[in-house]
Design a protein around this motif. Structure first.
Motif, PDB file in Angstrom:
ATOM      1  N   PHE A   1      -0.005 -15.022   6.083  1.00  0.00           N
ATOM      2  CA  PHE A   1      -0.282 -13.605   6.009  1.00  0.00           C
ATOM      3  C   PHE A   1      -1.275 -13.338   4.889  1.00  0.00           C
ATOM      4  N   THR A   2      -2.171 -12.406   5.129  1.00  0.00           N
ATOM      5  CA  THR A   2      -3.169 -12.032   4.141  1.00  0.00           C
ATOM      6  C   THR A   2      -2.616 -10.945   3.231  1.00  0.00           C
ATOM      7  N   LEU A   3      -2.756 -11.128   1.943  1.00  0.00           N
ATOM      8  CA  LEU A   3      -2.296 -10.117   0.993  1.00  0.00           C
ATOM      9  C   LEU A   3      -3.294  -8.974   0.867  1.00  0.00           C
ATOM     10  N   VAL A   4      -4.598  -9.294   1.016  1.00  0.00           N
ATOM     11  CA  VAL A   4      -5.643  -8.275   0.919  1.00  0.00           C
ATOM     12  C   VAL A   4      -6.665  -8.515   2.016  1.00  0.00           C
ATOM     13  N   GLN A   5      -6.964  -7.469   2.754  1.00  0.00           N
ATOM     14  CA  GLN A   5      -8.032  -7.522   3.752  1.00  0.00           C
ATOM     15  C   GLN A   5      -9.001  -6.397   3.410  1.00  0.00           C
ATOM     16  N   SER A   6     -10.270  -6.730   3.265  1.00  0.00           N
ATOM     17  CA  SER A   6     -11.274  -5.736   2.881  1.00  0.00           C
ATOM     18  C   SER A   6     -12.182  -5.422   4.052  1.00  0.00           C
ATOM     19  N   TYR A   7     -12.555  -4.145   4.157  1.00  0.00           N
ATOM     20  CA  TYR A   7     -13.434  -3.668   5.217  1.00  0.00           C
ATOM     21  C   TYR A   7     -14.585  -2.914   4.578  1.00  0.00           C
ATOM     22  N   GLU A   8     -15.793  -3.329   4.909  1.00  0.00           N
ATOM     23  CA  GLU A   8     -16.972  -2.661   4.381  1.00  0.00           C
ATOM     24  C   GLU A   8     -17.344  -1.520   5.320  1.00  0.00           C
ATOM     25  N   ALA A   9     -17.473  -0.350   4.758  1.00  0.00           N
ATOM     26  CA  ALA A   9     -17.865   0.845   5.492  1.00  0.00           C
ATOM     27  C   ALA A   9     -18.570   1.768   4.503  1.00  0.00           C
ATOM     28  N   ARG A  10     -18.815   2.992   4.918  1.00  0.00           N
ATOM     29  CA  ARG A  10     -19.432   3.946   3.993  1.00  0.00           C
ATOM     30  C   ARG A  10     -18.608   4.024   2.712  1.00  0.00           C
ATOM     31  N   VAL A  11     -17.305   4.034   2.867  1.00  0.00           N
ATOM     32  CA  VAL A  11     -16.369   3.935   1.740  1.00  0.00           C
ATOM     33  C   VAL A  11     -15.594   2.639   1.947  1.00  0.00           C
ATOM     34  N   PRO A  12     -15.695   1.667   1.029  1.00  0.00           N
ATOM     35  CA  PRO A  12     -14.952   0.422   1.200  1.00  0.00           C
ATOM     36  C   PRO A  12     -13.443   0.680   1.275  1.00  0.00           C
ATOM     37  N   VAL A  13     -12.779  -0.018   2.185  1.00  0.00           N
ATOM     38  CA  VAL A  13     -11.332   0.121   2.360  1.00  0.00           C
ATOM     39  C   VAL A  13     -10.694  -1.245   2.147  1.00  0.00           C
ATOM     40  N   HIS A  14      -9.632  -1.281   1.372  1.00  0.00           N
ATOM     41  CA  HIS A  14      -8.897  -2.513   1.102  1.00  0.00           C
ATOM     42  C   HIS A  14      -7.454  -2.315   1.530  1.00  0.00           C
ATOM     43  N   HIS A  15      -6.969  -3.192   2.379  1.00  0.00           N
ATOM     44  CA  HIS A  15      -5.595  -3.118   2.881  1.00  0.00           C
ATOM     45  C   HIS A  15      -4.769  -4.152   2.128  1.00  0.00           C
ATOM     46  N   PHE A  16      -3.776  -3.684   1.392  1.00  0.00           N
ATOM     47  CA  PHE A  16      -2.891  -4.552   0.622  1.00  0.00           C
ATOM     48  C   PHE A  16      -1.523  -4.603   1.286  1.00  0.00           C
ATOM     49  N   ASP A  17      -1.047  -5.789   1.595  1.00  0.00           N
ATOM     50  CA  ASP A  17       0.311  -5.980   2.104  1.00  0.00           C
ATOM     51  C   ASP A  17       1.090  -6.671   0.989  1.00  0.00           C
ATOM     52  N   LEU A  18       1.927  -5.912   0.315  1.00  0.00           N
ATOM     53  CA  LEU A  18       2.589  -6.400  -0.898  1.00  0.00           C
ATOM     54  C   LEU A  18       3.972  -6.981  -0.651  1.00  0.00           C
ATOM     55  N   TYR A  19       4.338  -7.177   0.605  1.00  0.00           N
ATOM     56  CA  TYR A  19       5.673  -7.664   0.941  1.00  0.00           C
ATOM     57  C   TYR A  19       5.991  -8.981   0.232  1.00  0.00           C
ATOM     58  N   ARG A  20       5.034  -9.891   0.158  1.00  0.00           N
ATOM     59  CA  ARG A  20       5.274 -11.223  -0.393  1.00  0.00           C
ATOM     60  C   ARG A  20       5.027 -11.323  -1.903  1.00  0.00           C
ATOM     61  N   LEU A  21       4.727 -10.195  -2.544  1.00  0.00           N
ATOM     62  CA  LEU A  21       4.533 -10.213  -3.993  1.00  0.00           C
ATOM     63  C   LEU A  21       5.859 -10.492  -4.692  1.00  0.00           C
ATOM     64  N   SER A  22       5.841 -11.389  -5.651  1.00  0.00           N
ATOM     65  CA  SER A  22       7.071 -11.664  -6.403  1.00  0.00           C
ATOM     66  C   SER A  22       7.146 -10.821  -7.677  1.00  0.00           C
ATOM     67  N   ALA A  23       5.993 -10.323  -8.145  1.00  0.00           N
ATOM     68  CA  ALA A  23       5.957  -9.480  -9.344  1.00  0.00           C
ATOM     69  C   ALA A  23       4.743  -8.564  -9.272  1.00  0.00           C
ATOM     70  N   ALA A  24       4.884  -7.350  -9.787  1.00  0.00           N
ATOM     71  CA  ALA A  24       3.780  -6.392  -9.768  1.00  0.00           C
ATOM     72  C   ALA A  24       2.564  -6.901 -10.534  1.00  0.00           C
ATOM     73  N   SER A  25       2.787  -7.763 -11.509  1.00  0.00           N
ATOM     74  CA  SER A  25       1.667  -8.300 -12.291  1.00  0.00           C
ATOM     75  C   SER A  25       0.688  -9.098 -11.439  1.00  0.00           C
ATOM     76  N   GLU A  26       1.118  -9.543 -10.256  1.00  0.00           N
ATOM     77  CA  GLU A  26       0.227 -10.278  -9.357  1.00  0.00           C
ATOM     78  C   GLU A  26      -0.886  -9.384  -8.802  1.00  0.00           C
ATOM     79  N   LEU A  27      -0.728  -8.075  -8.934  1.00  0.00           N
ATOM     80  CA  LEU A  27      -1.771  -7.157  -8.475  1.00  0.00           C
ATOM     81  C   LEU A  27      -3.084  -7.381  -9.217  1.00  0.00           C
TER      82      LEU A  27
END
Length: 88
Positions: A1-27
């Motif tokens: 599973f991808t933790l971050v998927q980025s999409y380039e558009a007029r405004v860049p969009v980043h999709h974060f799936d944080l389900y598998r994060l073990s700690a917020a510091s991983e952000l």
């Protein structure tokens, strides 16, 4: 599973799936702050990043109901006010 998927558009969009994060510091390793500064971030499991979310975030909660789904918007600031006006 991808933790971050980025999409380039007029405004860049980043999709974060944080389900598998073990700690917020991983952000920090995922470039969360940089993504917010560049454009929009869609965050699944936002409670795992609560301290990192800006106070002006627009939150969309999808609720399952017997007859479908309900989207609840909440937030504060100009972005939320624009979203609320658009949906009114």
């Amino acid at each position: 599973f991808t933790l971050v998927q980025s999409y380039e558009a007029r405004v860049p969009v980043h999709h974060f799936d944080l389900y598998r994060l073990s700690a917020a510091s991983e952000l920090d390793e995922l470039g969360f702050d940089e993504a917010l500064a560049q454009g929009a971030a869609l965050v699944e499991w936002p409670e795992r990043a609560e301290a990192y979310l800006p106070k002006t975030a627009v939150l969309i909660e999808l609720v399952h109901q017997d007859d479908g789904r309900l989207a609840r918007l909440s937030g504060q600031g100009a972005a939320f006010e624009r979203a609320a006006r658009s949906l009114a």
